[in-house]
Motif scaffolding. Structure first.
Motif, mmCIF file in Angstrom:
data_model
loop_
_atom_site.group_PDB
_atom_site.id
_atom_site.type_symbol
_atom_site.label_atom_id
_atom_site.label_comp_id
_atom_site.label_asym_id
_atom_site.label_seq_id
_atom_site.Cartn_x
_atom_site.Cartn_y
_atom_site.Cartn_z
ATOM 1 N N MET A 1 44.393 45.639 46.287
ATOM 2 C CA MET A 1 43.983 44.173 45.922
ATOM 3 C C MET A 1 45.704 43.153 45.695
ATOM 4 S SD MET A 1 41.786 45.655 43.164
ATOM 5 C CE MET A 1 40.780 43.968 42.289
ATOM 6 N N ILE A 2 46.633 43.973 45.070
ATOM 7 C CA ILE A 2 47.592 42.759 45.551
ATOM 8 C C ILE A 2 47.964 42.402 46.681
ATOM 9 C CG2 ILE A 2 50.658 42.722 44.611
ATOM 10 C CD1 ILE A 2 49.466 45.145 42.587
ATOM 11 N N ALA A 3 48.057 43.272 47.793
ATOM 12 C CA ALA A 3 48.495 42.915 48.709
ATOM 13 C C ALA A 3 47.520 41.765 49.253
ATOM 14 C CB ALA A 3 48.448 43.796 49.766
ATOM 15 N N VAL A 4 46.921 41.726 49.076
ATOM 16 C CA VAL A 4 45.726 40.693 49.790
ATOM 17 C C VAL A 4 45.506 39.731 48.929
ATOM 18 C CG1 VAL A 4 42.486 40.162 49.573
ATOM 19 C CG2 VAL A 4 43.239 42.815 50.387
ATOM 20 N N VAL A 5 46.114 40.076 47.244
ATOM 21 C CA VAL A 5 45.980 38.174 46.496
ATOM 22 C C VAL A 5 46.825 37.721 47.195
ATOM 23 C CG1 VAL A 5 46.083 37.404 44.249
ATOM 24 C CG2 VAL A 5 44.218 38.753 44.844
ATOM 25 N N VAL A 6 48.283 38.457 46.871
ATOM 26 C CA VAL A 6 49.673 37.903 47.490
ATOM 27 C C VAL A 6 49.746 37.162 49.310
ATOM 28 C CG1 VAL A 6 51.958 38.441 48.565
ATOM 29 C CG2 VAL A 6 51.040 39.622 45.939
ATOM 30 N N GLU B 1 32.177 42.803 50.558
ATOM 31 C CA GLU B 1 32.164 41.645 49.441
ATOM 32 C C GLU B 1 34.121 41.551 48.568
ATOM 33 O OE1 GLU B 1 29.980 44.126 46.847
ATOM 34 O OE2 GLU B 1 30.023 43.840 48.780
ATOM 35 N N LEU B 2 34.192 42.169 48.274
ATOM 36 C CA LEU B 2 35.618 42.421 47.489
ATOM 37 C C LEU B 2 36.506 42.225 48.486
ATOM 38 C CD1 LEU B 2 36.832 42.812 44.507
ATOM 39 C CD2 LEU B 2 37.045 45.066 45.259
ATOM 40 N N GLY B 3 36.474 42.103 48.874
ATOM 41 C CA GLY B 3 37.704 41.981 50.204
ATOM 42 C C GLY B 3 37.850 40.932 50.623
ATOM 43 N N GLU B 4 36.400 40.066 50.812
ATOM 44 C CA GLU B 4 36.527 38.984 51.187
ATOM 45 C C GLU B 4 36.713 37.952 49.978
ATOM 46 O OE1 GLU B 4 35.883 38.047 54.369
ATOM 47 O OE2 GLU B 4 35.539 40.942 55.029
ATOM 48 N N ALA B 5 36.449 38.233 49.111
ATOM 49 C CA ALA B 5 36.289 37.534 47.788
ATOM 50 C C ALA B 5 38.087 37.598 47.455
ATOM 51 C CB ALA B 5 35.640 37.808 46.295
ATOM 52 N N LEU B 6 38.810 38.559 47.210
ATOM 53 C CA LEU B 6 39.409 38.707 47.049
ATOM 54 C C LEU B 6 40.938 37.784 47.896
ATOM 55 C CD1 LEU B 6 40.456 41.755 46.339
ATOM 56 C CD2 LEU B 6 40.497 40.266 44.778
ATOM 57 N N ALA B 7 40.474 37.604 49.453
ATOM 58 C CA ALA B 7 41.245 37.098 50.496
ATOM 59 C C ALA B 7 40.383 35.558 50.008
ATOM 60 C CB ALA B 7 40.554 37.946 51.583
ATOM 61 N N PHE B 8 39.835 34.241 50.135
ATOM 62 C CA PHE B 8 39.224 33.948 50.032
ATOM 63 C C PHE B 8 39.803 32.771 48.507
ATOM 64 C CE2 PHE B 8 37.301 34.604 52.860
ATOM 65 C CZ PHE B 8 37.117 33.732 54.142
ATOM 66 N N ASN B 9 39.102 33.997 47.375
ATOM 67 C CA ASN B 9 39.641 33.483 46.299
ATOM 68 C C ASN B 9 38.884 34.358 45.034
ATOM 69 O OD1 ASN B 9 39.855 32.277 43.418
ATOM 70 N ND2 ASN B 9 38.848 30.038 44.786
ATOM 71 N N HIS B 10 40.390 35.009 45.198
ATOM 72 C CA HIS B 10 39.901 35.892 43.546
ATOM 73 C C HIS B 10 38.957 36.184 42.159
ATOM 74 C CE1 HIS B 10 42.858 35.193 39.988
ATOM 75 N NE2 HIS B 10 43.232 34.331 40.928
ATOM 76 N N ARG B 11 38.717 34.830 42.065
ATOM 77 C CA ARG B 11 38.381 34.081 40.906
ATOM 78 C C ARG B 11 36.707 34.435 41.017
ATOM 79 N NH1 ARG B 11 42.690 31.699 41.453
ATOM 80 N NH2 ARG B 11 44.017 30.864 40.107
ATOM 81 N N TYR B 12 36.259 34.797 41.965
ATOM 82 C CA TYR B 12 34.901 34.892 42.122
ATOM 83 C C TYR B 12 35.167 36.393 42.969
ATOM 84 C CZ TYR B 12 34.582 29.975 42.726
ATOM 85 O OH TYR B 12 34.102 28.783 43.310
ATOM 86 N N ALA B 13 35.432 37.297 42.333
ATOM 87 C CA ALA B 13 35.608 38.702 43.084
ATOM 88 C C ALA B 13 34.843 39.216 42.396
ATOM 89 C CB ALA B 13 36.677 39.390 43.280
ATOM 90 N N GLY B 14 34.482 38.962 41.032
ATOM 91 C CA GLY B 14 33.828 39.873 40.176
ATOM 92 C C GLY B 14 35.024 40.634 39.546
ATOM 93 N N LEU B 15 35.777 40.500 38.767
ATOM 94 C CA LEU B 15 36.818 42.069 38.794
ATOM 95 C C LEU B 15 36.621 41.781 36.881
ATOM 96 C CD1 LEU B 15 40.430 40.242 39.901
ATOM 97 C CD2 LEU B 15 38.200 42.275 41.309
ATOM 98 N N ASP B 16 37.186 43.332 37.006
ATOM 99 C CA ASP B 16 37.226 43.333 35.420
ATOM 100 C C ASP B 16 38.228 42.897 34.768
ATOM 101 O OD1 ASP B 16 38.826 45.587 35.349
ATOM 102 O OD2 ASP B 16 37.595 47.226 36.115
ATOM 103 N N ALA B 17 38.274 42.831 33.433
ATOM 104 C CA ALA B 17 39.528 42.277 32.318
ATOM 105 C C ALA B 17 40.896 42.784 33.484
ATOM 106 C CB ALA B 17 39.815 42.697 30.937
ATOM 107 N N ARG B 18 40.913 44.052 33.454
ATOM 108 C CA ARG B 18 42.277 44.973 33.898
ATOM 109 C C ARG B 18 42.836 44.174 35.176
ATOM 110 N NH1 ARG B 18 45.303 50.599 33.904
ATOM 111 N NH2 ARG B 18 45.926 49.546 35.814
ATOM 112 N N GLN B 19 41.821 44.507 36.116
ATOM 113 C CA GLN B 19 42.076 43.580 37.317
ATOM 114 C C GLN B 19 42.526 41.782 37.572
ATOM 115 O OE1 GLN B 19 38.585 44.834 39.473
ATOM 116 N NE2 GLN B 19 39.824 46.910 39.942
ATOM 117 N N ARG B 20 41.857 41.078 36.537
ATOM 118 C CA ARG B 20 41.774 39.743 36.378
ATOM 119 C C ARG B 20 43.304 39.548 35.782
ATOM 120 N NH1 ARG B 20 36.915 39.732 33.817
ATOM 121 N NH2 ARG B 20 37.697 39.464 32.311
ATOM 122 N N ALA B 21 43.622 40.586 35.125
ATOM 123 C CA ALA B 21 45.191 40.118 34.647
ATOM 124 C C ALA B 21 46.159 40.190 35.809
ATOM 125 C CB ALA B 21 45.469 41.127 33.674
ATOM 126 N N MET B 22 45.385 41.413 35.856
ATOM 127 C CA MET B 22 46.877 41.611 37.572
ATOM 128 C C MET B 22 46.989 41.134 38.257
ATOM 129 S SD MET B 22 46.193 45.171 39.838
ATOM 130 C CE MET B 22 44.859 44.747 40.462
#
Length: 194
Positions: A77-82, A107-128
């Motif tokens: 996930m870090i790799a995709v967001v960066v 859909e997770l891979g796609e959301a992270l690639a386009f805009n991680h704010r739409y990825a439905g992440l939990d609090a830990r993942q959002r902070a990361m």
């Protein structure tokens, strides 16, 4: 290496032909083909210099596959967001495929690639991902509050070290991939899509 053995099919710079590899590098290509079903173009690109290939793969394997408080999925996930922030086509496609496969959620891979704010992440993942976004966009602005936000989300100090190192590695890799016009292997486009 003869001119007819050098080609740049999927990379903007010449890469060695499989017949011209050192025995050690040839063995690594064979291992990739066996385990992954392909030789990633990033490995082909680094194969023109055995020392660079060894350095790249050693660091990649340590950060992405070694012991860590981060899951393999979190590291991908870090790799995709960066890579999204840096617009790195190779890494977005290759690591987006890994996110899809590891999560079972295309859909997770796609959301992270386009805009991680739409990825439905939990609090830990959002902070990361917020941390790695800031580290990628404005590293000079990092401060204790950024690290504390990760601690508050449940990350240990060693995890923060790993998050920073994975993000730093992909910031470097994105720049190299873009500089040499590295294209993703075709297989990555369809991987993990169901």
């Amino acid at each position: 290496m003869s001119k007819e053995k050098v080609h740049a099919l999927e990379i903007g710079l010449p890469v060695p032909d499989a017949d011209d590899l050192s025995p050690e590098t040839r063995k690594y290509w064979d291992l990739c083909a066996e385990k992954l079903g392909l030789v990633p173009n990033v490995i082909k690109a680094y194969s023109s210099d055995d020392g660079h290939l060894k350095g790249f793969t050693s660091l990649y394997n340590t950060l992405m596959l070694g012991p860590s408080g981060l899951s393999k999925l979190e590291r991908e996930m870090i790799a995709v967001v960066v890579s999204s922030i840096n617009h790195c086509f190779y890494c977005l496609v290759a690591h987006g495929a890994a996110v899809r496969e590891l999560s079972g959620q295309p859909e997770l891979g796609e959301a992270l690639a386009f805009n991680h704010r739409y990825a439905g992440l939990d609090a830990r993942q959002r902070a990361m991902v917020a941390f790695v976004e800031k580290l990628t966009r404005s590293p000079w602005e990092m401060e204790e509050a950024d690290r504390q936000a990760l601690r508050d989300a449940g990350f240990a100090d060693r995890d923060i070290w790993d998050i920073a190192n994975v993000a730093g590695f992909f910031n470097m890799s994105n720049r190299v991939a873009s500089a040499v016009h590295m294209m993703p292997n075709a297989e990555y486009h369809s991987a993990g899509r169901g």
